[in-house]
Write a protein that holds these residues in place. Structure first.
Motif, PDB file in Angstrom:
ATOM      1  N   GLN A  96       0.822  -1.212   0.000  1.00  0.00           N
ATOM      2  CA  GLN A  96       0.000   0.000   0.000  1.00  0.00           C
ATOM      3  C   GLN A  96       0.855   1.261   0.000  1.00  0.00           C
ATOM      4  O   GLN A  96       0.518   2.251  -0.661  1.00  0.00           O
ATOM      5  CB  GLN A  96      -0.939  -0.017   1.208  1.00  0.00           C
ATOM      6  N   LEU A  97       1.970   1.212   0.737  1.00  0.00           N
ATOM      7  CA  LEU A  97       2.883   2.357   0.749  1.00  0.00           C
ATOM      8  C   LEU A  97       3.449   2.633  -0.640  1.00  0.00           C
ATOM      9  O   LEU A  97       3.528   3.783  -1.096  1.00  0.00           O
ATOM     10  CB  LEU A  97       4.036   2.072   1.720  1.00  0.00           C
ATOM     11  N   THR A  98       3.856   1.562  -1.312  1.00  0.00           N
ATOM     12  CA  THR A  98       4.409   1.697  -2.663  1.00  0.00           C
ATOM     13  C   THR A  98       3.368   2.288  -3.613  1.00  0.00           C
ATOM     14  O   THR A  98       3.672   3.183  -4.419  1.00  0.00           O
ATOM     15  CB  THR A  98       4.868   0.321  -3.186  1.00  0.00           C
ATOM     16  N   LYS A 122      -5.530   3.717   4.920  1.00  0.00           N
ATOM     17  CA  LYS A 122      -5.736   2.271   5.075  1.00  0.00           C
ATOM     18  C   LYS A 122      -4.445   1.592   5.560  1.00  0.00           C
ATOM     19  O   LYS A 122      -4.479   0.716   6.437  1.00  0.00           O
ATOM     20  CB  LYS A 122      -6.169   1.650   3.747  1.00  0.00           C
ATOM     21  N   ALA A 123      -3.315   2.018   4.995  1.00  0.00           N
ATOM     22  CA  ALA A 123      -2.029   1.450   5.396  1.00  0.00           C
ATOM     23  C   ALA A 123      -1.738   1.766   6.861  1.00  0.00           C
ATOM     24  O   ALA A 123      -1.246   0.905   7.615  1.00  0.00           O
ATOM     25  CB  ALA A 123      -0.907   1.997   4.501  1.00  0.00           C
ATOM     26  N   GLU A 124      -2.056   3.010   7.267  1.00  0.00           N
ATOM     27  CA  GLU A 124      -1.837   3.400   8.663  1.00  0.00           C
ATOM     28  C   GLU A 124      -2.686   2.553   9.608  1.00  0.00           C
ATOM     29  O   GLU A 124      -2.199   2.052  10.642  1.00  0.00           O
ATOM     30  CB  GLU A 124      -2.190   4.880   8.842  1.00  0.00           C
ATOM     31  N   ILE A 133       5.083   5.717   7.131  1.00  0.00           N
ATOM     32  CA  ILE A 133       3.781   6.259   6.705  1.00  0.00           C
ATOM     33  C   ILE A 133       3.611   7.698   7.187  1.00  0.00           C
ATOM     34  O   ILE A 133       3.204   8.583   6.421  1.00  0.00           O
ATOM     35  CB  ILE A 133       2.644   5.368   7.249  1.00  0.00           C
ATOM     36  N   TYR A 134       3.934   7.942   8.466  1.00  0.00           N
ATOM     37  CA  TYR A 134       3.761   9.298   9.004  1.00  0.00           C
ATOM     38  C   TYR A 134       4.704  10.292   8.330  1.00  0.00           C
ATOM     39  O   TYR A 134       4.330  11.441   8.068  1.00  0.00           O
ATOM     40  CB  TYR A 134       3.981   9.299  10.524  1.00  0.00           C
ATOM     41  N   ASN A 135       5.920   9.858   8.033  1.00  0.00           N
ATOM     42  CA  ASN A 135       6.861  10.746   7.342  1.00  0.00           C
ATOM     43  C   ASN A 135       6.346  11.105   5.951  1.00  0.00           C
ATOM     44  O   ASN A 135       6.491  12.249   5.496  1.00  0.00           O
ATOM     45  CB  ASN A 135       8.240  10.083   7.242  1.00  0.00           C
TER      46      ASN A 135
END
Length: 517
Positions: free
Chosen positions: A100-102, A122-124, A139-141
């Protein structure tokens, strides 16, 4: 030494075929054919030098520049293959979060911020549910970097969540450092001959040094790490009797104070298995089965992500326990069903474990032809098995093969196997040391092979009984494999069924524990 070849030869035969097909799918015309050709040459039994490879790949005119470009391309294929396989084999939520991050990063790059932010949220959520603190940090960055978007959350709120997560991520990082430090200090203590008494002191010192005392009490992952270290230390000394109450007490405290959430299922399963195994090796078979039932309930409570890891272990240990509870027929049924692959597809090592275990259960029922058949079905050389399973497993297999050939009346085959065991044993351990009793055992078996009536001669039973002082049969040095082989020899000397003698030997330890209690 060719580093690329060194990496490739670590692949199993199945992995080699799969990577070969992967390379073929990537190839383009001539270049692709050269990729596959280099791969084949690097896997050749003979380790070719650079000059040899150049001559085989470019017979008309060696081209070093093209050769090194070809190696880089094959290394790139290898990296892509391993990344893809890791994603496919990863049963945890981390793999989904990374995907999901990608995707979110790609959508930001191509100018679709609304969808990118939806996927990031969703990833978080998934990473938070599964305590993936390092991935949450990433994710937060990324959210902070994209905070200027009209679809973004409030920057102050993102920073607050990021700072809260950073504490948990730092704690996890300190736990990793503590894990390595405890292992290193235990190795140092072992070299000074004081590993047993050092463990508790080393653990308390390192946990205090890295401010992890509270984390240890509330974090299943950290508890699992520490229990794994303790178990490794106890396995070396075969001190199962001490380890069983220790790990059970720690598990019970964790369960009562904090419980195990779905994100902790892997650690819960691992801890339950440790308890059940330690109880089994301490001859507390009924208690071991009770913990295995808890393991089974936890295994089926959620997704099947951990079935391949834990279901075979659960069956192996349950079958072993049943055997010592006079439920050997059920042990046979469990392992036969497992080998049929009804629940999970077995790895090569699990298939070997299942076949050897099934052979021993058949042997206990005097089904020697079936024992022989299942051992023949292993179909691998001792060298191959040793690479997969280790020296002790191969030794147990060879001993089983020797005894079943003796029971089938094939004295020549049994004697050949005995000689091979003796030869391999002396090459590894010499004539003396803590395993001297093995050579004594083999000498007694040789006497039976030379003269089947030898076990009824005066003094034979006395010599077998004297071996009990050397064989690890007592509760402090428990070794049920050694006890099984010893039980066969004692049964021969007494003229009684092997399984009955084995049950008496295994029950003696339980009676002794009850008296002490």
């Amino acid at each position: 030494m060719d580093d690329l070849r060194t990496t490739l030869v670590t692949f199993s035969p199945e992995d080699r075929k799969e990577f070969g097909r992967f390379v073929q799918r990537q190839r383009k015309k001539v270049n692709g054919r050269m990729d596959s050709r280099l791969y084949e040459l690097l896997l050749h039994a003979k380790a070719y030098s650079t000059e040899d490879l150049l001559a085989k790949l470019y017979p008309d005119e060696p081209n070093a520049v093209a050769y090194y470009a070809l190696r880089k391309r094959l290394m790139r294929h290898l990296t892509d293959f391993l990344l893809l396989r890791q994603r496919q084999l990863d049963p945890t939520a981390a793999s989904s979060v990374r995907g999901q991050l990608t995707l979110a990063q790609y959508l930001f790059d191509v100018g679709v911020p609304r969808l990118a932010w939806n996927i990031l949220r969703k990833a978080e959520k998934l990473a938070h549910q599964n305590e993936q603190y390092e991935l949450l940090n990433t994710i937060y960055n990324l959210q902070i970097a994209q905070a200027s978007s009209e679809y973004a959350d409030e920057l102050a709120d993102i920073i607050r969540r990021r700072n809260h997560n950073k504490k948990a991520a730092d704690e996890e990082e300190r736990a990793g450092i503590a894990d390595s430090l405890i292992r290193e200090r235990l190795r140092q203590a072992r070299s000074r001959g004081r590993a047993g008494e050092a463990f508790d002191g080393i653990m308390r010192e390192v946990l205090r040094e890295y401010d992890l005392q509270e984390a240890f009490a509330r974090s299943p992952s950290l508890l699992y790490r520490l229990m794994s270290i303790a178990r490794s230390s106890m396995l070396v000394r075969r001190d199962f009797v001490s380890f069983a109450p220790f790990v059970r007490r720690c598990y019970t405290l964790m369960e009562k104070r904090h419980g195990f959430r779905p994100a902790h299922r892997y650690y819960q399963l691992g801890l339950l298995y440790m308890i059940a195994h330690a109880l089994y090796r301490s001859r507390r078979f009924t208690e071991s089965v009770a913990y295995l039932e808890q393991l089974r309930a936890a295994l089926y409570a959620g997704s099947r992500s951990y079935m391949a890891d834990f279901y075979p272990k659960y069956i192996f240990l349950l079958a072993a326990n049943y055997s010592f509870l006079r439920r050997n027929a059920e042990s046979i049924s469990l392992l036969e069903n497992l080998l049929e692959g009804r629940e999970v597809a077995l790895s090569a090592s699990d298939q070997l474990t299942a076949r050897l275990g099934l052979g021993f259960h058949y042997f206990a029922e005097n089904q020697f032809a079936k024992t022989n058949q299942v051992l023949i079905g292993i179909g691998r050389s001792d060298h191959w098995c040793e690479q997969k399973m280790g020296v002790e497993w191969v030794f147990n297999k060879n001993m089983g093969e020797m005894l079943v050939q003796l029971e089938l009346g094939n004295s020549d085959l049994a004697l050949n196997r005995l000689r091979a065991i003796e030869r391999g044993f002396r090459e590894r351990f010499g004539e003396g040391g803590p395993y001297q009793y093995v050579l004594c055992y083999l000498n007694l078996v040789r006497e039976i092979l030379d003269d089947p009536t030898a076990c009824r001669h005066p003094g034979f039973l006395e010599r077998v009984s004297q071996m009990a002082d050397a064989v690890p049969l007592d509760s402090e040095r428990e070794d049920l494999h050694a006890m099984s082989f010893y039980a066969w020899l004692k049964a021969r000397a007494l003229g009684r069924p092997y399984y009955d003698v084995l049950m008496e030997l295994s029950g003696a330890g339980q009676a002794q524990k009850k008296e002490i209690a």
